[in-house]
Design a protein around this motif. Structure first.
Motif, short mmCIF file in Angstrom:
data_model
loop_
_atom_site.label_atom_id
_atom_site.label_comp_id
_atom_site.label_asym_id
_atom_site.label_seq_id
_atom_site.Cartn_x
_atom_site.Cartn_y
_atom_site.Cartn_z
N ASN A 119 29.17 43.92 41.59
CA ASN A 119 30.36 44.62 42.15
C ASN A 119 31.35 43.74 41.82
O ASN A 119 32.54 44.57 41.38
CB ASN A 119 30.05 44.70 43.43
N ILE A 120 31.59 42.57 41.71
CA ILE A 120 32.82 41.83 41.46
C ILE A 120 33.11 41.78 39.93
O ILE A 120 34.28 42.14 39.56
CB ILE A 120 32.40 40.38 41.80
N ILE A 121 31.89 41.82 39.04
CA ILE A 121 32.38 41.92 37.71
C ILE A 121 32.79 43.10 37.30
O ILE A 121 33.57 43.29 36.39
CB ILE A 121 31.11 41.61 37.04
N ASP A 122 32.27 44.35 37.88
CA ASP A 122 32.72 45.59 37.34
C ASP A 122 34.29 45.92 38.01
O ASP A 122 34.87 46.41 37.22
CB ASP A 122 31.83 46.57 38.12
N LEU A 123 34.48 45.17 39.14
CA LEU A 123 35.68 45.26 39.49
C LEU A 123 36.89 44.63 38.69
O LEU A 123 37.84 45.23 38.06
CB LEU A 123 36.05 44.74 40.94
N ILE A 124 36.64 43.47 38.49
CA ILE A 124 37.36 42.77 37.57
C ILE A 124 37.47 43.34 36.00
O ILE A 124 38.64 43.29 35.58
CB ILE A 124 36.76 41.23 37.34
N LYS A 125 36.37 43.71 35.47
CA LYS A 125 36.35 44.41 34.05
C LYS A 125 37.34 45.50 34.28
O LYS A 125 38.17 45.83 33.36
CB LYS A 125 35.01 44.77 33.58
N ALA A 126 37.21 46.41 35.14
CA ALA A 126 38.02 47.57 35.32
C ALA A 126 39.70 47.46 35.66
O ALA A 126 40.39 47.97 34.97
CB ALA A 126 37.55 48.50 36.52
N ALA A 127 39.81 46.24 36.37
CA ALA A 127 41.22 46.03 36.69
C ALA A 127 41.83 45.07 35.51
O ALA A 127 43.08 45.14 35.43
CB ALA A 127 41.33 45.03 37.86
N ARG A 128 40.96 44.38 34.49
CA ARG A 128 41.67 43.74 33.62
C ARG A 128 40.85 43.99 31.99
O ARG A 128 40.25 43.20 31.79
CB ARG A 128 41.26 42.11 34.06
N PRO A 129 41.09 45.21 31.73
CA PRO A 129 40.37 45.95 30.29
C PRO A 129 40.63 44.86 29.36
O PRO A 129 39.97 45.13 28.21
CB PRO A 129 40.55 47.35 30.33
N ASN A 130 41.81 44.32 29.15
CA ASN A 130 42.24 43.71 28.01
C ASN A 130 41.80 42.17 28.21
O ASN A 130 42.30 41.26 27.24
CB ASN A 130 43.72 44.13 27.70
N ASP A 131 41.52 41.67 29.28
CA ASP A 131 41.13 40.30 29.34
C ASP A 131 39.76 39.99 29.01
O ASP A 131 38.69 40.71 29.14
CB ASP A 131 41.48 39.70 30.83
N ALA A 132 39.53 38.81 28.88
CA ALA A 132 37.91 38.31 28.97
C ALA A 132 37.24 38.42 30.05
O ALA A 132 37.79 38.42 31.14
CB ALA A 132 38.18 36.77 28.42
#
Length: 229
Positions: A119-132
Motif C-alpha cells: 500500500n505504501i509503495i503503490d501510494l509513493i509510486k503514484a505520487a512520485r512517478p518521476n522519482d526513484a
C-alpha cells in the motif's frame, strides 16, 4: 527520531537527552542554527542525533507544518538527514515520505507486512512517478518455525528487488540493543554488517571511511527514512 512517544534512537546509541526534537516541534519558528546545535547530540565528527522524548505524560499533537519547518531547518544545516518514521499514518508522516529524497520501507515476511508495504509503495509510486521507487528491506528472515512468505515472492508482489534481506539473528541484534551499540560495533565482520554498509553506500552515494566502494549496484543494509510495515 520521529516516534515521539516510543522512539528508540536514544536507546540504540546509549544517548538520552533532556532536550530533543520535541523542543523544536513545540516552537518551530524559534529553531535556528544556534538552537539546533544545542538540541542535537553529537556522536563523533559525522553523526548527530535528534532524539525523541519517549515519554507518555504529554500529548503529541503537532501540526504537519511544524514537522515540515523543523525538517527543512535541519536539512539546511545537515548534508544527509535520516528520518526514523513511526509505525502509523498521519498527515505529517505521509507528507514526510512523499517529500523525502529516498524512502526505505522495512517489512517482515508476513502477510500483514506485505499488504502494508505494498500500500505504501503503490501510494509513493503514484505520487512520485518521476522519482526513484522506494527501497525495500525485508527484515527478520528465517525466524524458526514461523511460516514466511519467501523473499522472492514478497519482492515480486512489491514490484521491487530488495535492497536488503536481513536474516533473523536475535543474539547479535539483542546484544547491540542491550549495549546501546550499532551492529557494526558489535560484529564488524559479520555478513549482516557488510549488508548494512552496502545499503549505506547505495543510499548516500558515499563510500565509508577506509572502505573502497564497489562499482556494482549496492545491495543490503538498513537505513532510514523508514516506514515499518
Amino acid at each position: 527520531d520521529m516516534d515521539l512517544a516510543f522512539g528508540t534512537v536514544g536507546l540504540d546509541f546509549n544517548d538520552e537527552a533532556e532536550q530533543g526534537i520535541c523542543d523544536a516541534l513545540g516552537a518551530p519558528e524559534r529553531l535556528d542554527d544556534v538552537l539546533l546545535d544545542r538540541l542535537l547530540i553529537k556522536r563523533g565528527e559525522h553523526l548527530s542525533l535528534f532524539t525523541a522524548p519517549a515519554l507518555l505524560d504529554r500529548d503529541y499533537e503537532t501540526s504537519p507544518d511544524a514537522f515540515e519547518t523543523v525538517i527543512d531547518t535541519v536539512r539546511q544545516n545537515i548534508p544527509c538527514v535520516i528520518l526514523d518514521v513511526p509505525h502509523g499514518w498521519q498527515p505529517w508522516i505521509k507528507a514526510s515520505l512523499l517529500a523525502a529524497d529516498e524512502v526505505v520501507i522495512v517489512a517482515t515476511p508476513d502477510l500483514t507486512s506485505l499488504r502494508n508495504a505494498k500500500n505504501i509503495i503503490d501510494l509513493i509510486k503514484a505520487a512520485r512517478p518521476n522519482d526513484a521507487p522506494p527501497r525495500l528491506v525485508i527484515n527478520q528472515v528465517g525466524v524458526p518455525k514461523r511460516p514466511e512468505i519467501p523473499a522472492k515472492d514478497f519482492a515480486e508482489t512489491m514490484g521491487l528487488d530488495p535492497s536488503a534481506i536481513i536474516a533473523f539473528d536475535p543474539a547479535l541484534f539483542g546484544q547491540a540493543a542491550n549495549n546501546g551499540q550499532m551492529v557494526m560495533e558489535v560484529a564488524p565482520k559479520a555478513p549482516v554488517t557488510e549488508s548494512l554498509r552496502q545499503l549505506c553506500r547505495s543510499i548516500t552515494g558515499r563510500a565509508l571511511q577506509g572502505v573502497v566502494a564497489k562499482n556494482s549496484i549496492s545491495f543490503f543494509r538498513f537505513l532510514k527514512v523508514k516506514k515499518r510495515a
